[in-house]
Scaffold this motif. Structure first.
Motif, PDB file in Angstrom:
ATOM      1  N   SER A 137     -25.615-120.634 -89.987  1.00  0.00           N
ATOM      2  CA  SER A 137     -27.056-120.667 -90.251  1.00  0.00           C
ATOM      3  C   SER A 137     -27.358-120.125 -91.634  1.00  0.00           C
ATOM      4  CB  SER A 137     -27.844-119.892 -89.196  1.00  0.00           C
ATOM      5  OG  SER A 137     -27.581-118.518 -89.323  1.00  0.00           O
ATOM      6  N   LEU A 142     -18.609-109.766 -90.389  1.00  0.00           N
ATOM      7  CA  LEU A 142     -19.819-110.156 -91.136  1.00  0.00           C
ATOM      8  C   LEU A 142     -19.482-110.259 -92.615  1.00  0.00           C
ATOM      9  CD1 LEU A 142     -22.062-107.564 -89.348  1.00  0.00           C
ATOM     10  CD2 LEU A 142     -22.402-110.030 -89.162  1.00  0.00           C
ATOM     11  N   LYS A 190     -30.503-107.128 -84.313  1.00  0.00           N
ATOM     12  CA  LYS A 190     -31.562-106.818 -85.295  1.00  0.00           C
ATOM     13  C   LYS A 190     -32.883-107.230 -84.680  1.00  0.00           C
ATOM     14  CE  LYS A 190     -29.785-107.794 -89.900  1.00  0.00           C
ATOM     15  NZ  LYS A 190     -29.790-108.731 -91.034  1.00  0.00           N
ATOM     16  N   LYS A 221     -31.333-104.685 -92.491  1.00  0.00           N
ATOM     17  CA  LYS A 221     -30.483-104.560 -93.693  1.00  0.00           C
ATOM     18  C   LYS A 221     -29.475-105.677 -93.608  1.00  0.00           C
ATOM     19  CE  LYS A 221     -30.221 -99.600 -94.622  1.00  0.00           C
ATOM     20  NZ  LYS A 221     -30.765 -98.904 -93.442  1.00  0.00           N
ATOM     21  N   PHE A 222     -28.973-106.138 -94.735  1.00  0.00           N
ATOM     22  CA  PHE A 222     -27.910-107.125 -94.683  1.00  0.00           C
ATOM     23  C   PHE A 222     -26.589-106.388 -94.487  1.00  0.00           C
ATOM     24  CE2 PHE A 222     -24.823-110.225 -96.134  1.00  0.00           C
ATOM     25  CZ  PHE A 222     -25.207-111.304 -95.355  1.00  0.00           C
ATOM     26  N   GLU A 272     -21.092-113.100 -79.962  1.00  0.00           N
ATOM     27  CA  GLU A 272     -21.655-113.266 -81.313  1.00  0.00           C
ATOM     28  C   GLU A 272     -21.520-111.956 -82.095  1.00  0.00           C
ATOM     29  OE1 GLU A 272     -22.406-114.746 -83.762  1.00  0.00           O
ATOM     30  OE2 GLU A 272     -24.240-115.913 -83.687  1.00  0.00           O
ATOM     31  N   ASP A 273     -21.645-112.063 -83.390  1.00  0.00           N
ATOM     32  CA  ASP A 273     -21.608-110.858 -84.216  1.00  0.00           C
ATOM     33  C   ASP A 273     -22.966-110.163 -84.247  1.00  0.00           C
ATOM     34  OD1 ASP A 273     -22.728-112.991 -85.645  1.00  0.00           O
ATOM     35  OD2 ASP A 273     -21.582-112.658 -87.470  1.00  0.00           O
ATOM     36  N   ILE A 274     -24.025-110.949 -84.517  1.00  0.00           N
ATOM     37  CA  ILE A 274     -25.341-110.333 -84.706  1.00  0.00           C
ATOM     38  C   ILE A 274     -26.431-111.315 -84.299  1.00  0.00           C
ATOM     39  CG2 ILE A 274     -25.340-111.002 -87.172  1.00  0.00           C
ATOM     40  CD1 ILE A 274     -26.865-108.361 -87.743  1.00  0.00           C
ATOM     41  N   VAL A 275     -27.446-110.807 -83.618  1.00  0.00           N
ATOM     42  CA  VAL A 275     -28.635-111.620 -83.369  1.00  0.00           C
ATOM     43  C   VAL A 275     -29.694-111.145 -84.357  1.00  0.00           C
ATOM     44  CG1 VAL A 275     -30.365-112.388 -81.706  1.00  0.00           C
ATOM     45  CG2 VAL A 275     -28.070-111.839 -80.916  1.00  0.00           C
ATOM     46  N   ASP A 276     -30.128-112.080 -85.194  1.00  0.00           N
ATOM     47  CA  ASP A 276     -31.064-111.744 -86.265  1.00  0.00           C
ATOM     48  C   ASP A 276     -32.403-112.406 -85.904  1.00  0.00           C
ATOM     49  OD1 ASP A 276     -32.209-111.175 -88.744  1.00  0.00           O
ATOM     50  OD2 ASP A 276     -31.035-112.631 -89.852  1.00  0.00           O
ATOM     51  N   LYS A 277     -32.703-113.556 -86.483  1.00  0.00           N
ATOM     52  CA  LYS A 277     -33.932-114.257 -86.090  1.00  0.00           C
ATOM     53  C   LYS A 277     -33.881-114.674 -84.628  1.00  0.00           C
ATOM     54  CE  LYS A 277     -35.419-116.217 -90.512  1.00  0.00           C
ATOM     55  NZ  LYS A 277     -34.358-116.403 -91.508  1.00  0.00           N
ATOM     56  N   GLY A 278     -32.675-114.897 -84.127  1.00  0.00           N
ATOM     57  CA  GLY A 278     -32.521-115.307 -82.733  1.00  0.00           C
ATOM     58  C   GLY A 278     -32.308-116.810 -82.594  1.00  0.00           C
ATOM     59  N   LEU A 279     -32.316-117.517 -83.702  1.00  0.00           N
ATOM     60  CA  LEU A 279     -32.206-118.983 -83.644  1.00  0.00           C
ATOM     61  C   LEU A 279     -30.843-119.430 -83.112  1.00  0.00           C
ATOM     62  CD1 LEU A 279     -33.893-119.708 -87.085  1.00  0.00           C
ATOM     63  CD2 LEU A 279     -34.852-120.246 -84.836  1.00  0.00           C
ATOM     64  N   THR A 280     -29.801-118.751 -83.551  1.00  0.00           N
ATOM     65  CA  THR A 280     -28.451-119.121 -83.111  1.00  0.00           C
ATOM     66  C   THR A 280     -28.286-118.857 -81.613  1.00  0.00           C
ATOM     67  OG1 THR A 280     -27.675-118.475 -85.308  1.00  0.00           O
ATOM     68  CG2 THR A 280     -25.996-118.779 -83.614  1.00  0.00           C
TER      69      THR A 280
HETATM   70  P1  IMP Z   1     -30.007-115.868 -86.422  1.00  0.00           P
HETATM   71  O1  IMP Z   1     -29.893-117.308 -86.012  1.00  0.00           O
HETATM   72  O2  IMP Z   1     -31.062-115.643 -87.461  1.00  0.00           O
HETATM   73  O3  IMP Z   1     -30.164-114.921 -85.257  1.00  0.00           O
HETATM   74  O4  IMP Z   1     -28.708-115.496 -87.225  1.00  0.00           O
HETATM   75  C1  IMP Z   1     -27.558-115.294 -86.662  1.00  0.00           C
HETATM   76  C2  IMP Z   1     -26.407-115.466 -87.652  1.00  0.00           C
HETATM   77  O5  IMP Z   1     -26.757-115.128 -89.000  1.00  0.00           O
HETATM   78  C3  IMP Z   1     -25.345-114.504 -87.266  1.00  0.00           C
HETATM   79  O6  IMP Z   1     -24.453-115.107 -86.364  1.00  0.00           O
HETATM   80  C4  IMP Z   1     -24.695-114.142 -88.575  1.00  0.00           C
HETATM   81  O7  IMP Z   1     -23.616-115.015 -88.809  1.00  0.00           O
HETATM   82  C5  IMP Z   1     -25.757-114.330 -89.605  1.00  0.00           C
HETATM   83  N1  IMP Z   1     -26.342-113.006 -89.991  1.00  0.00           N
HETATM   84  C6  IMP Z   1     -27.537-112.493 -89.620  1.00  0.00           C
HETATM   85  N2  IMP Z   1     -27.731-111.264 -90.123  1.00  0.00           N
HETATM   86  C7  IMP Z   1     -26.623-110.975 -90.848  1.00  0.00           C
HETATM   87  C8  IMP Z   1     -26.205-109.823 -91.618  1.00  0.00           C
HETATM   88  O8  IMP Z   1     -26.904-108.786 -91.722  1.00  0.00           O
HETATM   89  N3  IMP Z   1     -24.995-109.923 -92.211  1.00  0.00           N
HETATM   90  C9  IMP Z   1     -24.201-111.021 -92.107  1.00  0.00           C
HETATM   91  N4  IMP Z   1     -24.539-112.103 -91.394  1.00  0.00           N
HETATM   92  C10 IMP Z   1     -25.735-112.091 -90.768  1.00  0.00           C
END
Ligand code: IMP
Ligand code: MG
Length: 183
Positions: free
Chosen positions: A71, A161, A134, A154-155, A101-109
């Motif tokens: 993504s 990651l 996150k 934070k990134f 998964e490694d990280i849930v950020d926006k949640g789209l994945t």
């Molecule tokens: P989402 O779809 O926005 O939840 O993003 C999920 C994907 O974005 C994760 O599986 C990561 O691969 C990548 N991602 C989101 N935040 C970070 C970060 O802080 N560092 C590195 N990769 C990230």
């Protein structure tokens, strides 16, 4: 790109903290599955370290699958759409599926994967496990069933990651100052 060096990173979670938390998560999962067979689905590339460490502590009959999504474009800004690079999976009907998964950020994945499972299989159970959550950047309504640590916006870099493909091999998770990332 690659303007940051490992010495620019500040440690957020040490190797020890990560490994201890993984053992706790595995304990919860072992109790939940109670010896039932599980299909662990590792989401490449980011979850590779977490998935391989986590499954070592799971005690049920287990098979592993690897799918690859992306993504992020290059850098630290999410493209906002999920790209299924390789999502070939075996028949998961009537199986216990644990997505790692490694990280849930926006949640789209996470949303994409949960929808994908629901559309394609009648699983016995589908659980979503992410090392990092996150919560503050979420734009879709989704929560992992299991997560290791709550993190700020934070990134993060290391332990799977990446920053522009680098640093996945670190044993810990760190972050760099925003001004370094945006150079
Ligand atoms: P989402 O779809 O926005 O939840 O993003 C999920 C994907 O974005 C994760 O599986 C990561 O691969 C990548 N991602 C989101 N935040 C970070 C970060 O802080 N560092 C590195 N990769 C990230
Ligand atoms: Mg990922």
């Amino acid at each position: 790109m690659m303007q940051i060096k490992e010495s620019d990173l500040k440690v957020l979670f040490s190797e020890k903290q990560i490994q201890n938390r993984i053992k706790e998560l595995a304990k919860e999962m072992n109790a939940f599955y109670n010896g039932e067979e599980v299909y662990a689905v590792c989401v490449l590339k980011g979850a590779v370290m977490f998935a391989t460490d986590l499954v070592k502590h799971l005690n049920m009959p287990l098979r592993m699958e690897f799918i690859r999504l992306s993504s992020y474009g290059s850098g630290t800004v999410s493209s906002g759409k999920v790209n299924a690079v390789d999502i070939k999976l075996p028949d998961l009907n009537n199986k216990n599926v644990l997505i790692i998964e490694d990280i849930v950020d926006k949640g789209l994945t996470a949303k994409f994967l949960m929808d994908f499972m629901e559309c394609n299989f009648k699983t016995k159970s589908t659980k979503f496990c992410s090392l990092l959550d996150k919560k503050c950047t979420r734009i879709v309504d989704i929560e992992p069933d299991y997560y290791g640590f709550d993190v700020d916006d934070k990134f993060l870099i290391g332990y799977g990651l990446d920053f522009d493909g680098y640093f996945r091999n670190l044993t810990y998770i760190g972050y760099a100052d925003k001004n370094l990332l945006e150079q």
